[in-house]
Write an enzyme that holds these catalytic residues in place. Structure first.
Site, PDB file in Angstrom:
ATOM      1  N   CYS A 159      -0.130   0.302   2.588  1.00 28.75           N
ATOM      2  CA  CYS A 159      -0.144   0.665   1.174  1.00 28.75           C
ATOM      3  C   CYS A 159      -1.516   1.223   0.774  1.00 28.75           C
ATOM      4  O   CYS A 159      -1.831   2.355   1.102  1.00 28.75           O
ATOM      5  CB  CYS A 159       0.282  -0.525   0.316  1.00 28.75           C
ATOM      6  SG  CYS A 159       0.816  -0.069  -1.346  1.00 28.75           S
TER       7      CYS A 159
ATOM      8  N   HIS B 296       4.639  -3.163   2.799  1.00 28.49           N
ATOM      9  CA  HIS B 296       3.844  -4.370   3.047  1.00 28.49           C
ATOM     10  C   HIS B 296       4.510  -5.260   4.107  1.00 28.49           C
ATOM     11  O   HIS B 296       5.296  -6.155   3.759  1.00 28.49           O
ATOM     12  CB  HIS B 296       3.697  -5.181   1.755  1.00 28.49           C
ATOM     13  CG  HIS B 296       2.816  -4.544   0.730  1.00 28.49           C
ATOM     14  ND1 HIS B 296       1.484  -4.849   0.611  1.00 28.49           N
ATOM     15  CD2 HIS B 296       3.090  -3.629  -0.223  1.00 28.49           C
ATOM     16  CE1 HIS B 296       0.960  -4.142  -0.387  1.00 28.49           C
ATOM     17  NE2 HIS B 296       1.915  -3.393  -0.902  1.00 28.49           N
TER      18      HIS B 296
ATOM     19  N   GLU C  85       3.166  -7.611   5.725  1.00 27.72           N
ATOM     20  CA  GLU C  85       2.610  -8.972   5.630  1.00 27.72           C
ATOM     21  C   GLU C  85       3.361  -9.842   4.625  1.00 27.72           C
ATOM     22  O   GLU C  85       3.227 -11.070   4.638  1.00 27.72           O
ATOM     23  CB  GLU C  85       1.119  -8.906   5.274  1.00 27.72           C
ATOM     24  CG  GLU C  85       0.794  -8.623   3.820  1.00 27.72           C
ATOM     25  CD  GLU C  85       0.937  -7.164   3.419  1.00 27.72           C
ATOM     26  OE1 GLU C  85       0.616  -6.857   2.246  1.00 27.72           O
ATOM     27  OE2 GLU C  85       1.355  -6.337   4.255  1.00 27.72           O
TER      28      GLU C  85
END
Length: 199
Positions: free
Chosen positions: A81, A182, A184
């Site tokens: 991002c 994302h 994560e």
């Protein structure tokens, strides 16, 4: 056998989530806040967050030049991002500020990845969404988009890893992986596992 040491840029943004996923996979994480933190790394992650703020903090912390050199010299790097925006050679700002006096395009930050990125391409936070799409080498993956950019243009030597609705959202160029989403924030560790094999 020495554990893989991944540096995670920890100036702003979602760096803790990357660290948790990496440590669960057995890697050692070093939080990068100053130039001395850049030694002994096997790879670097540039997390999501506010790309403009992160770019400013890179200069204030004197990390900008040594970090750009490490990436350019081949250290494996994953940008997610805002991290993708930091790496992009060109930035196209999709938002319009009617009060702004200067209408010029945003200045690139590290500029190590030969792509053009459109910032906030999917709108503001209310326009965030999740979709599951194939990523080259990883198969189907749950992509979480939050005020996300996408890649408008990629040089011919940039490998396109994934698209959503015709827009490029994941690329690989030499040692660099850039993602609009994302990983994560998902429970799927496949992309981090893949990055560790590169590092």
């Amino acid at each position: 056998m020495r554990s893989i040491n991944i540096g995670v840029l920890a100036l702003q943004g979602a760096f803790i989530e990357h660290e948790r996923m990496l440590t669960d996979l057995g890697a050692v994480c070093t939080e990068i806040r100053q130039p001395s933190d850049l030694t002994g790394l096997d790879g670097i992650i540039l997390p999501g967050g506010e790309s403009t703020v992160q770019g400013q903090l890179l200069h204030k912390s004197r990390l900008f030049m040594p970090l750009r050199k490490l990436i350019s010299d081949g250290l494996p790097t994953l940008g997610t991002c805002a991290g993708l925006i930091l790496m992009a050679q060109e930035i196209n700002n999709s938002t319009t500020d009617s009060t702004a006096q200067n209408k010029t395009a945003p200045v690139a930050h590290l500029g190590t990845l030969p792509v053009t990125v459109r910032r906030n391409a999917y709108g503001r936070q209310l326009s965030s969404f999740v979709t599951e799409q194939p990523v080259a080498g990883v198969r189907n993956y749950p992509m979480i988009f939050i005020r996300a950019p996408y890649i408008e243009r990629a040089d011919e030597n940039v490998e396109i890893l994934a698209k959503v609705d015709g827009n490029i959202v994941a690329v690989k160029y030499r040692n660099q992986i850039g993602l609009s989403f994302h990983p994560e924030l998902s429970e799927n560790t496949k992309i981090h596992e893949w990055f560790l094999t590169i590092a």
